[in-house]
Motif scaffolding. Structure first.
Motif, PDB file in Angstrom:
ATOM      1  N   GLU A 129     -55.263  21.491 -44.330  1.00 15.29           N
ATOM      2  CA  GLU A 129     -54.129  20.814 -43.680  1.00 15.29           C
ATOM      3  C   GLU A 129     -54.427  19.331 -43.478  1.00 15.29           C
ATOM      4  O   GLU A 129     -53.555  18.480 -43.667  1.00 15.29           O
ATOM      5  N   MET A 130     -55.670  19.028 -43.096  1.00 16.68           N
ATOM      6  CA  MET A 130     -56.005  17.621 -42.863  1.00 16.68           C
ATOM      7  C   MET A 130     -55.904  16.830 -44.159  1.00 16.68           C
ATOM      8  O   MET A 130     -55.394  15.713 -44.172  1.00 16.68           O
ATOM      9  N   TYR A 151     -51.253  32.507 -49.904  1.00 16.71           N
ATOM     10  CA  TYR A 151     -51.774  31.887 -48.676  1.00 16.71           C
ATOM     11  C   TYR A 151     -51.673  30.363 -48.783  1.00 16.71           C
ATOM     12  O   TYR A 151     -52.190  29.764 -49.722  1.00 16.71           O
ATOM     13  N   LEU A 186     -53.687  38.804 -46.992  1.00 17.42           N
ATOM     14  CA  LEU A 186     -53.207  37.434 -47.222  1.00 17.42           C
ATOM     15  C   LEU A 186     -54.263  36.425 -46.778  1.00 17.42           C
ATOM     16  O   LEU A 186     -54.589  35.475 -47.493  1.00 17.42           O
ATOM     17  N   VAL A 187     -54.835  36.659 -45.601  1.00 16.75           N
ATOM     18  CA  VAL A 187     -55.828  35.719 -45.062  1.00 16.75           C
ATOM     19  C   VAL A 187     -57.159  35.866 -45.805  1.00 16.75           C
ATOM     20  O   VAL A 187     -57.733  34.863 -46.259  1.00 16.75           O
ATOM     21  N   GLU A 223     -58.381  32.917 -48.126  1.00 16.64           N
ATOM     22  CA  GLU A 223     -59.527  32.056 -47.806  1.00 16.64           C
ATOM     23  C   GLU A 223     -60.522  32.003 -48.969  1.00 16.64           C
ATOM     24  O   GLU A 223     -61.139  30.966 -49.225  1.00 16.64           O
ATOM     25  N   ASP A 249     -61.567  26.521 -44.366  1.00 18.50           N
ATOM     26  CA  ASP A 249     -60.534  26.950 -43.411  1.00 18.50           C
ATOM     27  C   ASP A 249     -59.258  26.164 -43.632  1.00 18.50           C
ATOM     28  O   ASP A 249     -59.246  25.110 -44.261  1.00 18.50           O
ATOM     29  N   ARG A 250     -58.197  26.704 -43.067  1.00 23.39           N
ATOM     30  CA  ARG A 250     -56.877  26.097 -43.256  1.00 23.39           C
ATOM     31  C   ARG A 250     -56.789  24.705 -42.640  1.00 23.39           C
ATOM     32  O   ARG A 250     -56.084  23.834 -43.145  1.00 23.39           O
ATOM     33  N   TRP A 251     -57.536  24.485 -41.526  1.00 25.91           N
ATOM     34  CA  TRP A 251     -57.461  23.183 -40.869  1.00 25.91           C
ATOM     35  C   TRP A 251     -57.904  22.062 -41.812  1.00 25.91           C
ATOM     36  O   TRP A 251     -57.300  21.002 -41.850  1.00 25.91           O
ATOM     37  N   THR A 252     -58.977  22.338 -42.548  1.00 24.80           N
ATOM     38  CA  THR A 252     -59.489  21.314 -43.462  1.00 24.80           C
ATOM     39  C   THR A 252     -58.451  21.001 -44.535  1.00 24.80           C
ATOM     40  O   THR A 252     -58.189  19.831 -44.846  1.00 24.80           O
ATOM     41  N   ARG A 303     -52.251  16.300 -44.877  1.00 20.31           N
ATOM     42  CA  ARG A 303     -51.671  15.339 -43.935  1.00 20.31           C
ATOM     43  C   ARG A 303     -52.042  13.908 -44.311  1.00 20.31           C
ATOM     44  O   ARG A 303     -51.211  12.997 -44.249  1.00 20.31           O
TER      45      ARG A 303
END
Lengths: 389, 267
Positions: B244-245, B172, B223-224, B228, B239-242, B248
């Motif tokens: 990803e941030m 993941y 997978l998820v 996680e 979560d994935r957003w965190t 980035r």
């Protein structure tokens, strides 16, 4: 033009990372809840009627409570004691109400433009605060992208010449795609439109609609924004969104997301963290009302209401456009999806009235029970968007 | 002497598919070696090109999946006497679409900071953002084929003993974590369509019992859910957003520190 709305969006929302909510006026229950919540939080919420939901009396009104624009405006203004509700026309453009005439012939471009101008004139007369100019349906009727942009200028010019009060504009099409817009492509279009607007001496839009990866199908959001897994053929929203927001800041517009219904709580939290300026939600609030009605009826064994209401909704086939191809939507789900399209039909009003009276005999207040659930559905967005801060 | 690529293909119980892929790749220009990592296949399904194999009970029962499987292959490769400058790791359900290896390798010589290359499949939206060099900087890509520079692999294995975390069993956000490690070390990850593969999904949809994995939908669910749990335990994020941030921000810092890198950030 209204500098106040722009100031509020900048200072009270964008700078504080609060996402501005545009909420669909699905029924008197949802409209009343929206007005109450805006006054409770003392922050603006936009009511965003499409032309099919609420329309000028001369064009026959809309399906939401059979409201005409004129009556709807009075309803809202008379209840909005703090003046927190922004009236915001959604998707105003040619072919957005009627695609064909009574003989089944597709409206010509000039007919469709005349009709939308008639609608816009009433919106402006009624003091709408925000108009979303969206002639993108023309792409289905032979208009090119550049011709669609020409329609924006024509409609904007019409509004400026006919608007006596202050109002703002929103531009950009919402194609209900799964895929976030590519920033480079969106920037080309925005740059071209803003340059031409400037050349014509017209005002700049407040909002620019961009596809962030949200899409509503059936009772869920199936876009890439809320997906925990990569979606083939799409860039992740986390790649595009920050760039979209940077672009909007460069051009002095606020990003408006459409189709934010049914997003998970985590996705809603991330609206603030990304800094998404505004988001529209509509069908979810109508669905919440249908679910609440059916739940109350079920809990009180009012089978005749459930059966007849369900038959009306299933026969109406308004659920069709929301179905996933080759999906497995159940009849119960179809009823939830499309119930609100029928709330203002005479027979449904009779059924609801009878249900109300039957429940009164049990000392139950149907409308209070339904309103509570609709309000909770709307409040979920407001809390995560930062309205309580 | 021009740089070359060694290829390692991960196989589990799909011998004929794997052999075809080897045949398609082994004679291509600038390909020096084409071998197979075996992820617990039954004896009859082991490729004749196998260079390293895990025949443990765990591997036979569950398979290694890309993270553990690639790590097994990379360890073997790093100890091999002869190795090329680049190592291409491929799942065996890959099908060759494009292989302009000379153009890619010669171009990469100009960018020593680039340590990883993700070949883009057809229809990947990053292809629309590529400039004429057909190579662009990214931080968030889908998992799939992966081309890696030898020096980076040597560094990662000497420092942490793996490239893709074997504790993240199903992988993941594996490439997101790779991007974090790449950019955090002031190196770069790129995508390109100079080499390109398509994933033949019929194998995971129709042959999962033969391969010896869960059905596709169950695999995605695991997978998820397992991913996680891994993310929360390793990075303390929910979560994935965190995640990803975080990646980035590290990527944006890399761009600020290396403004003259000469590669287009695809954002």
């Amino acid at each position: 033009m209204s500098n106040e709305f722009r100031r509020v969006m900048g200072e009270d929302f964008a700078n504080r990372r609060i996402t501005f909510l545009g909420a669909g006026p699905m029924s008197p229950v949802s409209v009343t809840a929206i007005i109450d919540l805006a006054n409770r939080y003392k922050k603006p919420i936009a009511l965003i009627p499409s032309r099919r939901q609420v329309e000028a009396a001369s064009l026959g009104g809309g399906y939401s409570n059979n409201w005409t624009t004129e009556v709807f405006t009075k309803f809202v203004r008379s209840r909005d004691s703090g003046g927190f509700v922004k009236l915001s026309r959604d998707h105003s453009g040619p072919w957005q109400l009627n695609e064909r005439d009574q003989l089944g012939e597709v409206h010509s471009h000039s007919q469709a433009m005349e009709e939308v101008k008639e609608s816009l004139a009433v919106d402006l007369k009624c003091g709408f605060d925000l108009i979303h100019l969206d002639p993108s349906k023309g792409l289905l009727f032979g208009r090119s992208q550049l011709e669609v942009e020409e329609d924006i200028y024509e409609l904007l010019d019409f509004c400026v010449k006919n608007g006596k009060q202050q109002f703002e504009f929103e531009i950009g099409a919402d194609d209900q795609s799964y895929v976030p817009d590519l920033v480079s492509r969106a920037e080309d279009s925005l740059n071209r439109v803003l340059q031409e607007i400037k050349n014509l001496g017209l005002p700049s839009p407040l909002f620019y609609v961009l596809q962030t990866g949200t899409k509503v199908m059936e009772l869920r959001n199936v876009g890439s924004f809320d997906s925990k897994l990569p979606v083939a053929g799409m860039l992740p929203s986390s790649v595009q969104l920050p760039e979209m927001l940077k672009m909007c800041r460069r051009y002095g517009v606020f990003l408006k997301e459409h189709n934010a219904d049914y997003l998970s709580t985590t996705a809603l939290k991330w609206h603030r963290r990304f800094g998404i300026h505004a988001a529209n939600v509509a069908p979810e609030f109508g669905v919440a009302e249908t679910k609440a009605l059916l739940q109350v009826a079920q809990e009180n064994q009012m089978k005749s209401f459930i059966d007849e209401f369900s038959n009306i909704v299933l026969a109406g086939q308004k659920w069709k456009k929301w179905l996933v191809v080759n999906g497995s939507c159940t009849e119960d789900e179809k009823i939830q999806i499309a119930g609100h399209y029928h709330f203002s039909e005479e027979r449904v009003l009779e059924l609801r009235n009878k249900l109300r009276q039957d429940l009164m005999k049990k000392s139950l207040d149907l409308e209070a029970l339904v309103s509570k659930q609709v309000e909770e559905s709307i409040d979920r967005y407001l809390r995560w968007f930062g309205y309580a801060d | 002497m021009p740089t070359e690529i060694d290829v390692l293909i991960l196989n589990r119980n799909l011998k004929s598919v794997t052999e075809k892929l080897v045949e398609a790749l082994e004679t291509l220009p600038r390909v020096s070696l084409c071998g197979v990592i075996d992820s617990g296949s039954r004896d009859a399904e082991i490729s004749s090109h196998t260079v390293v194999r895990d025949s443990s009970d765990f591997a036979i029962l569950h398979g290694l999946r890309p993270n553990k499987g690639y790590d097994l292959g990379i360890k073997w490769w790093l100890q091999a006497e002869k190795k090329s400058e680049w190592l291409l790791l491929l799942p065996n359900d890959s099908e060759l679409v494009n292989f302009e290896s000379a153009e890619l390798l010669d171009e990469l010589e100009k960018f020593p900071l680039v340590v990883g290359v993700v070949p883009l499949s057809q229809g990947n939206p990053y292809t629309e953002l590529l400039d004429p060099s057909r190579i662009g900087l990214v931080w968030n890509t889908h998992e799939g084929p992966l081309l890696l520079r030898r020096s980076f692999l040597e560094e990662r294995f000497s420092r942490q003993g793996y490239l893709l975390d074997p504790m993240n069993y199903r992988g993941y956000l594996s490439f997101l974590e790779l991007a974090l490690q790449v950019y955090a070390n002031n190196r770069a990850l790129v995508v390109t369509d100079l080499i390109s593969f398509r994933e033949n999904q019929t194998h995971v949809f129709n042959s999962y019992q033969l391969i010896g994995t869960e059905a596709h939908s169950e695999n995605l669910r695991l997978l998820v859910s397992e991913g996680e749990t891994w993310l929360a335990s390793k990075y303390g994020v929910e979560d994935r957003w965190t995640f990803e941030m975080i990646v980035r921000l590290v990527f944006e810092e890399f761009i600020k520190v290396n403004p003259d890198i000469g590669l287009l950030p695809l954002v």
